[in-house]
Design an enzyme around this catalytic site. Structure first.
Site, PDB file in Angstrom:
ATOM      1  N   SER A 146      18.799  32.905 -17.922  1.00  0.00           N
ATOM      2  CA  SER A 146      18.981  33.922 -18.972  1.00  0.00           C
ATOM      3  C   SER A 146      18.021  35.067 -18.700  1.00  0.00           C
ATOM      4  O   SER A 146      16.939  34.859 -18.127  1.00  0.00           O
ATOM      5  CB  SER A 146      18.658  33.338 -20.357  1.00  0.00           C
ATOM      6  OG  SER A 146      18.685  34.354 -21.350  1.00  0.00           O
ATOM      7  N   TYR A 193      13.318  29.113 -27.213  1.00  0.00           N
ATOM      8  CA  TYR A 193      14.431  29.255 -26.252  1.00  0.00           C
ATOM      9  C   TYR A 193      13.942  29.890 -24.957  1.00  0.00           C
ATOM     10  O   TYR A 193      14.216  29.388 -23.859  1.00  0.00           O
ATOM     11  CB  TYR A 193      15.531  30.106 -26.881  1.00  0.00           C
ATOM     12  CG  TYR A 193      16.702  30.411 -25.964  1.00  0.00           C
ATOM     13  CD1 TYR A 193      17.687  29.447 -25.718  1.00  0.00           C
ATOM     14  CD2 TYR A 193      16.836  31.659 -25.363  1.00  0.00           C
ATOM     15  CE1 TYR A 193      18.768  29.724 -24.895  1.00  0.00           C
ATOM     16  CE2 TYR A 193      17.914  31.948 -24.541  1.00  0.00           C
ATOM     17  CZ  TYR A 193      18.880  30.979 -24.316  1.00  0.00           C
ATOM     18  OH  TYR A 193      19.959  31.263 -23.486  1.00  0.00           O
TER      19      TYR A 193
HETATM   20  P1  NAD Z   1      28.154  27.895 -25.908  1.00  0.00           P
HETATM   21  O1  NAD Z   1      27.356  27.459 -27.076  1.00  0.00           O
HETATM   22  O2  NAD Z   1      29.479  28.516 -26.110  1.00  0.00           O
HETATM   23  O3  NAD Z   1      28.374  26.677 -24.888  1.00  0.00           O
HETATM   24  C1  NAD Z   1      27.366  25.755 -24.604  1.00  0.00           C
HETATM   25  C2  NAD Z   1      28.018  24.470 -24.121  1.00  0.00           C
HETATM   26  O4  NAD Z   1      26.961  23.520 -23.836  1.00  0.00           O
HETATM   27  C3  NAD Z   1      28.918  23.825 -25.180  1.00  0.00           C
HETATM   28  O5  NAD Z   1      30.113  23.385 -24.605  1.00  0.00           O
HETATM   29  C4  NAD Z   1      28.081  22.656 -25.689  1.00  0.00           C
HETATM   30  O6  NAD Z   1      28.830  21.570 -26.198  1.00  0.00           O
HETATM   31  C5  NAD Z   1      27.317  22.282 -24.421  1.00  0.00           C
HETATM   32  N1  NAD Z   1      26.143  21.481 -24.705  1.00  0.00           N
HETATM   33  C6  NAD Z   1      25.191  21.683 -25.660  1.00  0.00           C
HETATM   34  N2  NAD Z   1      24.281  20.702 -25.638  1.00  0.00           N
HETATM   35  C7  NAD Z   1      24.655  19.853 -24.638  1.00  0.00           C
HETATM   36  C8  NAD Z   1      24.120  18.651 -24.118  1.00  0.00           C
HETATM   37  N3  NAD Z   1      23.012  18.083 -24.642  1.00  0.00           N
HETATM   38  N4  NAD Z   1      24.745  18.057 -23.076  1.00  0.00           N
HETATM   39  C9  NAD Z   1      25.884  18.603 -22.561  1.00  0.00           C
HETATM   40  N5  NAD Z   1      26.447  19.732 -23.017  1.00  0.00           N
HETATM   41  C10 NAD Z   1      25.826  20.344 -24.042  1.00  0.00           C
HETATM   42  O7  NAD Z   1      27.181  28.895 -25.110  1.00  0.00           O
HETATM   43  P2  NAD Z   1      27.352  29.722 -23.749  1.00  0.00           P
HETATM   44  O8  NAD Z   1      27.092  31.133 -24.037  1.00  0.00           O
HETATM   45  O9  NAD Z   1      28.597  29.338 -23.044  1.00  0.00           O
HETATM   46  O10 NAD Z   1      26.063  29.174 -22.953  1.00  0.00           O
HETATM   47  C11 NAD Z   1      26.132  28.744 -21.607  1.00  0.00           C
HETATM   48  C12 NAD Z   1      24.758  28.940 -20.958  1.00  0.00           C
HETATM   49  O11 NAD Z   1      24.484  30.340 -20.859  1.00  0.00           O
HETATM   50  C13 NAD Z   1      23.590  28.336 -21.723  1.00  0.00           C
HETATM   51  O12 NAD Z   1      22.695  27.731 -20.822  1.00  0.00           O
HETATM   52  C14 NAD Z   1      22.945  29.530 -22.385  1.00  0.00           C
HETATM   53  O13 NAD Z   1      21.577  29.320 -22.660  1.00  0.00           O
HETATM   54  C15 NAD Z   1      23.175  30.592 -21.340  1.00  0.00           C
HETATM   55  N6  NAD Z   1      23.119  31.968 -21.840  1.00  0.00           N
HETATM   56  C16 NAD Z   1      23.969  32.399 -22.809  1.00  0.00           C
HETATM   57  C17 NAD Z   1      23.920  33.709 -23.248  1.00  0.00           C
HETATM   58  C18 NAD Z   1      24.873  34.261 -24.292  1.00  0.00           C
HETATM   59  O14 NAD Z   1      24.662  35.382 -24.788  1.00  0.00           O
HETATM   60  N7  NAD Z   1      25.922  33.570 -24.649  1.00  0.00           N
HETATM   61  C19 NAD Z   1      22.981  34.585 -22.691  1.00  0.00           C
HETATM   62  C20 NAD Z   1      22.114  34.121 -21.703  1.00  0.00           C
HETATM   63  C21 NAD Z   1      22.210  32.800 -21.280  1.00  0.00           C
END
Ligand code: NAD
Length: 253
Positions: free
Chosen positions: A140, A153
């Site tokens: 991130s 986070y």
């Molecule tokens: P999201 O919440 O839509 O998806 C996250 C997924 O992770 C979900 O399917 C959830 O069920 C799964 N998950 C959560 N806890 C878990 C566990 N203990 N074991 C297995 N699976 C688990 O969010 P996203 O935006 O798709 O996030 C994906 C990645 O991108 C994450 O690592 C997040 O930190 C990172 N990220 C997201 C953003 C954003 O703005 N969305 C920005 C920077 C980084």
């Protein structure tokens, strides 16, 4: 367009959001995908939609070592090997330091940090046996440019920088590449809860939030042989957010 024919990719958090986009795109580009998530029904529906010949849903809580072994074994049993690991699963929280309970902080560490540690620890030996592998850690921009109120986070994401970079030197001689993607804001349940996109994105250079597929295409590149000389890379996919905002006095003029 990066071709993934012959690859078998395990994607954590693959049931929705960016992980779902990666599962769909990787399969479109020829990979077999192991969709590993705690959301069993959502993952199973997605695997059925992609097609059972190309996708397998497995239950995985990334913070559980035994479940990692079971998920890997299930993937290998179905598709023969796993040569791509996308450590994508993550959870988010924001709040003042004083409002962040130790329990909450430890939960973030367990999923965002320990989950990636266990993933690399579990899958790398199998990749080493193959003599090849690509690990893509979804980090991130928070790892180096955290927003306020995200101490818990952001610190878990910063830890992934050291974890990933240390693995580069260790795993490179075994034929395993380790790279990082730094998404900015992405329109998922995490980045735009209930579909509401914060207006702050209007002021980013590209003037909008990112779409999950725009992260998936970069992950596909890093997973593919097109990135055969990339290891230790950090790719920013943030619409220019961390480079600079548009000038508030001239926006719209
Ligand atoms: P999201 O919440 O839509 O998806 C996250 C997924 O992770 C979900 O399917 C959830 O069920 C799964 N998950 C959560 N806890 C878990 C566990 N203990 N074991 C297995 N699976 C688990 O969010 P996203 O935006 O798709 O996030 C994906 C990645 O991108 C994450 O690592 C997040 O930190 C990172 N990220 C997201 C953003 C954003 O703005 N969305 C920005 C920077 C980084």
């Amino acid at each position: 367009m990066s071709d993934l024919t012959g690859k078998v990719a395990m994607i954590t958090g693959g049931a929705r959001g960016q992980g779902e986009a990666e599962a769909r795109l990787f399969a479109e580009r020829g990979a077999k995908v192991v969709i590993a998530d705690v959301l069993d029904d959502v993952a199973a529906d997605l695997a059925a939609e992609i097609g059972e010949d190309r996708a397998l849903a497995v239950h995985l809580d990334v913070s559980d070592r035994d479940q990692w072994q079971q998920a890997l074994q299930a993937g290998v049993a179905r598709f023969g090997h796993v040569d791509v690991l996308v450590n994508n699963a993550g959870i988010y929280f924001h709040g003042e330091l004083g409002d962040t309970s130790l329990e909450r902080y430890r939960k973030l560490i367990e999923v965002n940090q320990v989950g990636v540690f266990l993933g690399m620890q579990t899958v790398a030996p199998q990749m080493a046996d193959l003599g090849r592998g690509s690990i893509v850690n979804i980090v991130s921009i928070s790892s180096f440019a955290p927003l306020d109120l995200t101490s818990a986070y952001a610190s878990t994401k910063s830890a992934l920088l050291g974890l990933s970079k240390a693995a580069v030197g260790e795993l490179g001689p075994k034929g395993i590449r380790v790279n990082m993607i730094h998404p900015g804001g992405v329109a998922t349940d995490m980045g735009a809860p209930a579909g509401v996109v914060p207006t702050e994105y209007d002021n980013a250079p590209l003037g909008r939030i990112g779409q999950p597929r725009e992260i998936a295409t970069v992950a596909a590149f890093l997973a593919s042989d097109d990135a055969s000389y990339c290891t230790g890379s950090e790719i920013l996919v943030d619409g220019g957010w961390t480079v600079g905002s548009r000038n508030p006095w001239t926006v719209g003029s």
